[in-house]
Design a protein around this motif. Structure first.
Motif, PDB file in Angstrom:
ATOM      1  N   ALA A  35       0.863  -1.187   0.000  1.00  0.00           N
ATOM      2  CA  ALA A  35       0.000   0.000   0.000  1.00  0.00           C
ATOM      3  C   ALA A  35       0.896   1.233   0.000  1.00  0.00           C
ATOM      4  O   ALA A  35       2.031   1.198   0.485  1.00  0.00           O
ATOM      5  CB  ALA A  35      -0.922   0.018   1.223  1.00  0.00           C
ATOM      6  N   GLY A  36       0.382   2.303  -0.530  1.00  0.00           N
ATOM      7  CA  GLY A  36       1.163   3.524  -0.563  1.00  0.00           C
ATOM      8  C   GLY A  36       0.269   4.747  -0.676  1.00  0.00           C
ATOM      9  O   GLY A  36      -0.909   4.666  -1.044  1.00  0.00           O
ATOM     10  N   ILE A  37       0.848   5.882  -0.347  1.00  0.00           N
ATOM     11  CA  ILE A  37       0.144   7.153  -0.479  1.00  0.00           C
ATOM     12  C   ILE A  37       1.153   8.189  -0.980  1.00  0.00           C
ATOM     13  O   ILE A  37       2.339   8.133  -0.626  1.00  0.00           O
ATOM     14  CB  ILE A  37      -0.477   7.585   0.870  1.00  0.00           C
ATOM     15  CG1 ILE A  37      -1.341   8.834   0.688  1.00  0.00           C
ATOM     16  CG2 ILE A  37       0.600   7.812   1.920  1.00  0.00           C
ATOM     17  CD1 ILE A  37      -2.156   9.169   1.932  1.00  0.00           C
ATOM     18  N   GLY A  38       0.697   9.085  -1.818  1.00  0.00           N
ATOM     19  CA  GLY A  38       1.593  10.080  -2.386  1.00  0.00           C
ATOM     20  C   GLY A  38       0.952  11.455  -2.439  1.00  0.00           C
ATOM     21  O   GLY A  38      -0.279  11.605  -2.398  1.00  0.00           O
ATOM     22  N   TYR A  39       1.807  12.470  -2.516  1.00  0.00           N
ATOM     23  CA  TYR A  39       1.338  13.859  -2.604  1.00  0.00           C
ATOM     24  C   TYR A  39       2.354  14.644  -3.417  1.00  0.00           C
ATOM     25  O   TYR A  39       3.567  14.411  -3.299  1.00  0.00           O
ATOM     26  CB  TYR A  39       1.202  14.470  -1.207  1.00  0.00           C
ATOM     27  CG  TYR A  39       0.764  15.919  -1.214  1.00  0.00           C
ATOM     28  CD1 TYR A  39      -0.550  16.257  -1.500  1.00  0.00           C
ATOM     29  CD2 TYR A  39       1.683  16.930  -0.951  1.00  0.00           C
ATOM     30  CE1 TYR A  39      -0.966  17.581  -1.517  1.00  0.00           C
ATOM     31  CE2 TYR A  39       1.286  18.264  -0.960  1.00  0.00           C
ATOM     32  CZ  TYR A  39      -0.047  18.586  -1.245  1.00  0.00           C
ATOM     33  OH  TYR A  39      -0.439  19.892  -1.265  1.00  0.00           O
ATOM     34  N   GLU A  40       1.893  15.564  -4.259  1.00  0.00           N
ATOM     35  CA  GLU A  40       2.821  16.354  -5.042  1.00  0.00           C
ATOM     36  C   GLU A  40       2.345  17.787  -5.224  1.00  0.00           C
ATOM     37  O   GLU A  40       1.139  18.078  -5.185  1.00  0.00           O
ATOM     38  CB  GLU A  40       3.074  15.723  -6.406  1.00  0.00           C
ATOM     39  CG  GLU A  40       1.883  15.689  -7.339  1.00  0.00           C
ATOM     40  CD  GLU A  40       2.261  15.128  -8.714  1.00  0.00           C
ATOM     41  OE1 GLU A  40       3.456  14.886  -8.960  1.00  0.00           O
ATOM     42  OE2 GLU A  40       1.340  14.948  -9.532  1.00  0.00           O
ATOM     43  N   ALA A  48       6.092  13.509  -2.493  1.00  0.00           N
ATOM     44  CA  ALA A  48       6.323  12.677  -1.317  1.00  0.00           C
ATOM     45  C   ALA A  48       5.556  11.372  -1.480  1.00  0.00           C
ATOM     46  O   ALA A  48       4.407  11.379  -1.937  1.00  0.00           O
ATOM     47  CB  ALA A  48       5.886  13.397  -0.045  1.00  0.00           C
ATOM     48  N   GLN A  49       6.173  10.269  -1.096  1.00  0.00           N
ATOM     49  CA  GLN A  49       5.534   8.952  -1.168  1.00  0.00           C
ATOM     50  C   GLN A  49       5.866   8.166   0.095  1.00  0.00           C
ATOM     51  O   GLN A  49       7.007   8.191   0.570  1.00  0.00           O
ATOM     52  CB  GLN A  49       6.036   8.163  -2.376  1.00  0.00           C
ATOM     53  CG  GLN A  49       5.677   8.746  -3.720  1.00  0.00           C
ATOM     54  CD  GLN A  49       6.327   7.964  -4.848  1.00  0.00           C
ATOM     55  OE1 GLN A  49       7.539   7.839  -4.910  1.00  0.00           O
ATOM     56  NE2 GLN A  49       5.512   7.420  -5.731  1.00  0.00           N
ATOM     57  N   LEU A  50       4.870   7.493   0.621  1.00  0.00           N
ATOM     58  CA  LEU A  50       5.058   6.577   1.735  1.00  0.00           C
ATOM     59  C   LEU A  50       4.583   5.214   1.280  1.00  0.00           C
ATOM     60  O   LEU A  50       3.412   5.049   0.901  1.00  0.00           O
ATOM     61  CB  LEU A  50       4.273   7.044   2.962  1.00  0.00           C
ATOM     62  CG  LEU A  50       4.506   6.246   4.254  1.00  0.00           C
ATOM     63  CD1 LEU A  50       5.950   6.394   4.719  1.00  0.00           C
ATOM     64  CD2 LEU A  50       3.540   6.705   5.346  1.00  0.00           C
ATOM     65  N   LEU A  51       5.472   4.221   1.296  1.00  0.00           N
ATOM     66  CA  LEU A  51       5.204   2.905   0.724  1.00  0.00           C
ATOM     67  C   LEU A  51       5.399   1.824   1.780  1.00  0.00           C
ATOM     68  O   LEU A  51       6.412   1.809   2.482  1.00  0.00           O
ATOM     69  CB  LEU A  51       6.150   2.638  -0.448  1.00  0.00           C
ATOM     70  CG  LEU A  51       6.184   3.713  -1.541  1.00  0.00           C
ATOM     71  CD1 LEU A  51       7.327   3.452  -2.504  1.00  0.00           C
ATOM     72  CD2 LEU A  51       4.864   3.771  -2.264  1.00  0.00           C
ATOM     73  N   TYR A  52       4.441   0.912   1.853  1.00  0.00           N
ATOM     74  CA  TYR A  52       4.505  -0.184   2.825  1.00  0.00           C
ATOM     75  C   TYR A  52       4.406  -1.518   2.103  1.00  0.00           C
ATOM     76  O   TYR A  52       3.616  -1.685   1.159  1.00  0.00           O
ATOM     77  CB  TYR A  52       3.363  -0.088   3.841  1.00  0.00           C
ATOM     78  CG  TYR A  52       3.312  -1.267   4.787  1.00  0.00           C
ATOM     79  CD1 TYR A  52       4.189  -1.374   5.855  1.00  0.00           C
ATOM     80  CD2 TYR A  52       2.397  -2.299   4.580  1.00  0.00           C
ATOM     81  CE1 TYR A  52       4.161  -2.460   6.707  1.00  0.00           C
ATOM     82  CE2 TYR A  52       2.353  -3.398   5.431  1.00  0.00           C
ATOM     83  CZ  TYR A  52       3.241  -3.476   6.490  1.00  0.00           C
ATOM     84  OH  TYR A  52       3.213  -4.566   7.318  1.00  0.00           O
ATOM     85  N   SER A  85       8.394  -3.913   5.284  1.00  0.00           N
ATOM     86  CA  SER A  85       9.236  -2.734   5.092  1.00  0.00           C
ATOM     87  C   SER A  85       8.361  -1.494   4.948  1.00  0.00           C
ATOM     88  O   SER A  85       7.195  -1.572   4.549  1.00  0.00           O
ATOM     89  CB  SER A  85      10.126  -2.888   3.859  1.00  0.00           C
ATOM     90  OG  SER A  85       9.355  -2.940   2.671  1.00  0.00           O
ATOM     91  N   LEU A  86       8.947  -0.353   5.279  1.00  0.00           N
ATOM     92  CA  LEU A  86       8.282   0.940   5.166  1.00  0.00           C
ATOM     93  C   LEU A  86       9.295   1.925   4.599  1.00  0.00           C
ATOM     94  O   LEU A  86      10.412   2.033   5.119  1.00  0.00           O
ATOM     95  CB  LEU A  86       7.775   1.413   6.525  1.00  0.00           C
ATOM     96  CG  LEU A  86       6.976   2.713   6.545  1.00  0.00           C
ATOM     97  CD1 LEU A  86       5.647   2.538   5.821  1.00  0.00           C
ATOM     98  CD2 LEU A  86       6.742   3.183   7.985  1.00  0.00           C
ATOM     99  N   GLU A  87       8.914   2.650   3.530  1.00  0.00           N
ATOM    100  CA  GLU A  87       9.848   3.558   2.873  1.00  0.00           C
ATOM    101  C   GLU A  87       9.198   4.910   2.638  1.00  0.00           C
ATOM    102  O   GLU A  87       8.061   5.010   2.169  1.00  0.00           O
ATOM    103  CB  GLU A  87      10.307   2.975   1.531  1.00  0.00           C
ATOM    104  CG  GLU A  87      11.316   3.845   0.814  1.00  0.00           C
ATOM    105  CD  GLU A  87      11.840   3.223  -0.469  1.00  0.00           C
ATOM    106  OE1 GLU A  87      12.849   3.716  -1.007  1.00  0.00           O
ATOM    107  OE2 GLU A  87      11.238   2.234  -0.923  1.00  0.00           O
TER     108      GLU A  87
END
Length: 234
Positions: A35-40, A48-52, A85-87
């Motif tokens: 799953a992930g969420i992004g904003y630009e 910005a991206q947060l990826l799990y 993992s979380l990035e």
């Protein structure tokens, strides 16, 4: 869907028999999710991206061979955990034609303590042959930072530095890695793009201080890599 293939040429010790040569091959399939969420903000090239990524549990099956029982493939199985993992990835324009980027990734390698193996002989006098691969890793951290620059409408380049923390706690040789990378891109008049890249990595030295292979060691070392590709958009 994650495929896991494992092979071992090992020698577990049995009471009264000493080290027993075993050649084991296992495989399994496990399922996870991402799953992930992004904003630009396009005006300043901010993103910005947060990826799990979820962890997985493997119960592998296969076969084993040993000269103690020649010509027979013995049933074998094993179990172990692979990490979540979380990035976090970030980039932003910092000046006309300049971009800064970076990422921080945490990987839960500490779940990988042991890989438990078992070979079923079917012979009461021998019983099962068990082997335990010891890892006891600590969590991994990967930190990357870099800058990119557009020299003009057709030529751009980047340079980055990455540190990947070693996860070994003395049972194996997984130590720190540094990677310096650079790349460039050339766009031509036909709509194609040539990309060239290269990297220089440094692996730190390591020594096994725990488990069955105490004293094994490797020196630090360097490695270089190169890549090239050409892409045409139709």
């Amino acid at each position: 869907m994650e495929k896991f293939d494992y092979s071992l040429d090992g020698r577990p010790t049995l009471p009264g028999l000493g080290p027993v040569p075993l050649n084991i091959g296992l495989d399994s399939t496990a399922y996870g999710w991402r799953a992930g969420i992004g904003y630009e903000i396009p005006d300043i090239a901010f993103r910005a991206q947060l990826l799990y990524r979820s962890g997985t549990s493997h119960d592998a099956t296969g076969s084993a061979a040993t000269p103690f029982i020649p010509g027979v493939a013995l049933p074998a199985d094993g179990s172990g955990e692979l990490p979540q993992s979380l990035e976090l990835r970030l980039q932003s324009g910092i000046a006309p034609g300049w971009l800064a980027f970076g990422s921080v990734k945490w990987t839960d390698w500490s779940v990988n303590e042991t890989l438990n193996l078992r070979v079923t002989t079917g012979i009461p006098a021998i019983g099962n042959l068990n082997s335990l691969n010891q890892y006891y890793w600590r969590d991994g951290w990967t930190i990357t930072g870099g800058v990119g620059h557009a020299f003009n409408d057709k030529v751009s380049g980047l340079v980055s530095l990455q540190w990947d923390r070693g996860v070994s706690t003395g049972y194996d040789l997984r130590t720190d890695k540094w990677l310096l990378a650079a790349g460039t891109s050339f766009k031509d008049q036909w709509g194609g793009e040539l990309r060239l890249g290269g990297g220089l990595s440094y692996l730190t030295s390591a020594e096994i201080t725990e488990g069955l292979e105490v004293g094994a060691a490797v020196d630090s070392g360097w490695a270089a890599m190169f890549s090239a590709g050409y892409n045409v958009k139709w």
